[in-house]
Scaffold this active site. Structure first.
Site, PDB file in Angstrom:
ATOM      1  CB  THR A  85      70.297  26.914  25.449  1.00 40.71           C
ATOM      2  OG1 THR A  85      69.622  26.067  26.038  1.00 40.71           O
ATOM      3  CG2 THR A  85      71.777  26.233  25.274  1.00 40.71           C
ATOM      4  CE  LYS A 121      64.761  21.210  29.058  1.00 43.38           C
ATOM      5  NZ  LYS A 121      64.625  22.648  29.154  1.00 43.38           N
ATOM      6  CB  SER A 150      67.565  21.933  21.881  1.00 39.43           C
ATOM      7  OG  SER A 150      66.835  22.740  20.690  1.00 39.43           O
ATOM      8  CE1 TYR A 153      58.310  29.833  26.832  1.00 41.44           C
ATOM      9  CE2 TYR A 153      60.391  28.935  27.089  1.00 41.44           C
ATOM     10  CZ  TYR A 153      59.711  29.746  26.594  1.00 41.44           C
ATOM     11  OH  TYR A 153      60.004  30.687  25.551  1.00 41.44           O
ATOM     12  CG  ASN A 204      60.845  26.492  20.382  1.00 46.46           C
ATOM     13  OD1 ASN A 204      62.036  26.556  20.094  1.00 46.46           O
ATOM     14  ND2 ASN A 204      60.532  25.424  21.379  1.00 46.46           N
ATOM     15  CG  ASN A 221      64.405  20.518  25.398  1.00 48.36           C
ATOM     16  OD1 ASN A 221      63.443  21.450  24.952  1.00 48.36           O
ATOM     17  ND2 ASN A 221      65.812  20.700  25.661  1.00 48.36           N
ATOM     18  CB  THR A 222      60.305  21.020  23.087  1.00 51.89           C
ATOM     19  OG1 THR A 222      61.433  21.067  22.180  1.00 51.89           O
ATOM     20  CG2 THR A 222      60.018  22.365  23.648  1.00 51.89           C
ATOM     21  CG  ASN A 277      69.756  25.037  29.390  1.00 49.59           C
ATOM     22  OD1 ASN A 277      70.470  24.729  28.350  1.00 49.59           O
ATOM     23  ND2 ASN A 277      68.877  23.970  29.549  1.00 49.59           N
ATOM     24  CG  PHE A 287      70.699  26.511  21.335  1.00 54.90           C
ATOM     25  CD1 PHE A 287      69.501  26.329  22.003  1.00 54.90           C
ATOM     26  CD2 PHE A 287      71.529  25.573  21.368  1.00 54.90           C
ATOM     27  CE1 PHE A 287      69.279  25.128  22.586  1.00 54.90           C
ATOM     28  CE2 PHE A 287      71.478  24.374  21.851  1.00 54.90           C
ATOM     29  CZ  PHE A 287      70.287  24.083  22.639  1.00 54.90           C
ATOM     30  CG  ASN A 342      64.117  23.717  17.637  1.00 55.07           C
ATOM     31  OD1 ASN A 342      63.424  23.261  16.738  1.00 55.07           O
ATOM     32  ND2 ASN A 342      63.638  24.313  18.789  1.00 55.07           N
ATOM     33  CB  THR A 343      71.110  22.566  17.778  1.00 60.09           C
ATOM     34  OG1 THR A 343      70.702  23.746  18.164  1.00 60.09           O
ATOM     35  CG2 THR A 343      72.781  22.588  17.354  1.00 60.09           C
ATOM     36  CG  MET A 371      63.002  29.906  19.780  1.00 60.25           C
ATOM     37  SD  MET A 371      62.015  31.225  19.216  1.00 60.25           S
ATOM     38  CE  MET A 371      63.015  32.587  19.780  1.00 60.25           C
ATOM     39  N   GLY A 425      54.168  22.387  26.296  1.00 58.18           N
ATOM     40  CA  GLY A 425      52.696  22.536  26.828  1.00 58.18           C
ATOM     41  C   GLY A 425      51.726  21.442  26.999  1.00 58.18           C
ATOM     42  CE  LYS A 481      65.762  30.767  23.204  1.00 57.21           C
ATOM     43  NZ  LYS A 481      66.112  29.317  23.129  1.00 57.21           N
ATOM     44  CB  ALA A 524      66.291  26.674  29.799  1.00 55.26           C
TER      45      ALA A 524
HETATM   46  C1  LIG Z   1      60.268  28.974  22.870  1.00 56.58           C
HETATM   47  C2  LIG Z   1      61.041  27.966  23.591  1.00 56.58           C
HETATM   48  C3  LIG Z   1      62.311  28.315  23.719  1.00 56.58           C
HETATM   49  C4  LIG Z   1      62.796  27.269  24.564  1.00 56.58           C
HETATM   50  N1  LIG Z   1      64.189  27.166  24.484  1.00 56.58           N
HETATM   51  C5  LIG Z   1      64.745  26.407  25.227  1.00 56.58           C
HETATM   52  C6  LIG Z   1      66.451  26.616  25.550  1.00 56.58           C
HETATM   53  O1  LIG Z   1      66.862  27.333  25.124  1.00 56.58           O
HETATM   54  N2  LIG Z   1      67.050  25.508  26.289  1.00 56.58           N
HETATM   55  C7  LIG Z   1      66.222  24.549  26.724  1.00 56.58           C
HETATM   56  O2  LIG Z   1      66.861  23.473  27.677  1.00 56.58           O
HETATM   57  N3  LIG Z   1      64.856  24.209  26.617  1.00 56.58           N
HETATM   58  C8  LIG Z   1      64.218  25.345  26.059  1.00 56.58           C
HETATM   59  N4  LIG Z   1      62.796  25.238  25.974  1.00 56.58           N
HETATM   60  C9  LIG Z   1      62.130  23.951  26.438  1.00 56.58           C
HETATM   61  C10 LIG Z   1      61.676  24.436  27.907  1.00 56.58           C
HETATM   62  O3  LIG Z   1      62.860  24.676  28.810  1.00 56.58           O
HETATM   63  C11 LIG Z   1      60.892  23.230  28.331  1.00 56.58           C
HETATM   64  O4  LIG Z   1      61.770  21.997  28.550  1.00 56.58           O
HETATM   65  C12 LIG Z   1      59.910  22.697  27.388  1.00 56.58           C
HETATM   66  O5  LIG Z   1      59.083  23.806  26.931  1.00 56.58           O
HETATM   67  C13 LIG Z   1      58.503  21.989  28.200  1.00 56.58           C
HETATM   68  O6  LIG Z   1      58.238  22.442  29.095  1.00 56.58           O
HETATM   69  P1  LIG Z   1      56.689  23.390  29.062  1.00 56.58           P
HETATM   70  O7  LIG Z   1      55.649  22.393  28.553  1.00 56.58           O
HETATM   71  O8  LIG Z   1      56.288  23.796  30.595  1.00 56.58           O
HETATM   72  O9  LIG Z   1      56.783  24.302  27.993  1.00 56.58           O
HETATM   73  C14 LIG Z   1      62.090  26.077  25.297  1.00 56.58           C
HETATM   74  C15 LIG Z   1      60.759  26.044  25.149  1.00 56.58           C
HETATM   75  C16 LIG Z   1      60.309  27.125  24.464  1.00 56.58           C
HETATM   76  C17 LIG Z   1      58.614  27.023  24.281  1.00 56.58           C
END
Ligand SMILES: Cc1cc2nc3c(=O)[nH]c(=O)nc-3n(C[C@H](O)[C@H](O)[C@H](O)COP(=O)(O)O)c2cc1C
Length: 340
Positions: A80, A206, A170, A300, A105, A235-236, A134, A109, A172-173, A107, A249, A60, A56
């Protein structure tokens, strides 16, 4: 060249281009590949045609499903999505941590809201791939009312998604991750019970990689109690030394892997599936996840750095892996894994 632009501008340009221009022929999914070889059956009945999905946050607003589903992705998770449109946090809010093949990030949502996104989805083709949606609460929705947002979203999207995701992880909210606490999460699942009965569709939750073990134990307990399809981990992660927001990453690989491993151990022998995500950047990472008991993953950040070639490479490695394992399909490997 794209790496010299502001990351979010490059991202948006890239998405617009991707929507219009097909990638190299070798990275395009061939309908002949829609065979049993790479398919993976999940316990909830979903059949992913390839074991790697798009996580996700990249698409978006579900504007690029047609393109992504032509690559070697087995599933595309859009969102999301929030009920009402919202702008997200002020820019800049997306940063490359290039040396570490990671992203930061915040962002927040940013999205066009459920009605527009629903239209985008219904006018797209998934090319036989699985579509995940999502779901998240609006920033302006209070913690007490968050469950209503998830209910509204479930109702809107259950007829058009192959699976839905309650995103409570997330960073960021403000306050969103507090919804992972047992009591709050249970309130959401209770609120979803009736709409789920009306239109049952596999539901995942998640989670963040920053939770204590007890937190994961609670999520598993509730996921079993409320008959979820599984858990998306992770998630992050928050790393204040890197700045405000969530890191993804390579920098979260270890932490995310540990969370997934713990969840795989906790859910062994149950019907819950764990979708692995966070720092997965090679076939080796996928294989490790399989060896720990998992089946399907998402990417991602590694996709941002490596592009569609990443998927092509994983596909080639799967071919070799199946030969080494002396099986002709991935499902056969998973069956054999259970027996051994
Ligand atoms: C720029 C960015 C925006 C993201 N936006 C969302 C989001 O809207 N909803 C969500 O569930 N995860 C979001 N993620 C998290 C990713 O879906 C993923 O769970 C996370 O980046 C870990 O995977 P990766 O290491 O392969 O990036 C976002 C990640 C990045 C880098």
């Amino acid at each position: 060249m794209a790496f010299k632009l502001d990351p979010e501008m490059a991202h948006n340009l890239g998405m617009d281009l991707l929507a219009k221009i097909p990638g190299p022929a070798s990275t395009i999914w061939n309908q002949n590949d829609l065979n049993e070889k790479y398919a993976v059956n999940l316990n909830c009945g979903l059949k992913w045609p390839f074991p790697v999905g798009l996580a996700a946050g990249l698409d978006k607003e579900a504007k690029t499903i047609d393109f992504f589903s032509k690559l070697y992705f087995g599933a595309i998770e859009v969102g999301t999505v929030t009920p009402k449109p919202q702008e997200g946090n002020p820019k800049p809010r997306l940063f490359r941590l290039k040396k570490d093949e990671s992203l930061l990030n915040r962002m927040g949502f940013n999205n066009a809201g459920m009605m527009t996104i629903k239209q985008n989805i219904t006018s797209s083709s998934t090319n036989g791939k699985i579509l995940g949606i999502n779901l998240g609460k609006n920033k302006t929705t209070s913690a007490e009312d968050a469950k209503q947002d998830y209910q509204t979203l479930y109702r809107e999207f259950s007829s058009i998604g192959d699976y839905l995701v309650v995103n409570v992880s997330s960073p960021n909210t403000p306050g969103l991750r507090d919804l992972q606490a047992k009591e709050s999460l249970e309130e959401i699942f209770v609120c979803l019970e009736n709409v789920r009965k009306e239109n049952p569709v596999p539901l995942f939750v998640k989670v963040s990689p920053d939770m204590a073990k007890q937190g994961y134990e609670d999520v598993v307990e509730l996921s079993l109690k409320y008959n979820l399809a599984g858990i998306i981990a992770t998630n992050t992660s928050i790393m204040p030394e890197r700045g405000l927001g969530g890191v993804s990453g390579e920098l979260i690989k270890k932490k995310s892997k540990e969370s997934r491993k713990y969840l795989l151990d906790l859910t062994k022998g149950t019907n819950l599936d764990i979708i692995g995500v966070g720092g997965i950047s090679s076939f080796q990472d996928v294989k490790e996840f399989w060896e720990a008991g998992g089946k399907v993953v998402q990417v991602y950040t590694s996709f941002i750095y490596q592009g569609p070639a990443l998927l092509k490479e994983i596909k080639c490695e799967i071919d070799n892996f199946l030969k080494d394992q002396d099986v002709s399909t991935l499902n056969e490997y998973f069956m054999k894994r259970i027996d051994s």
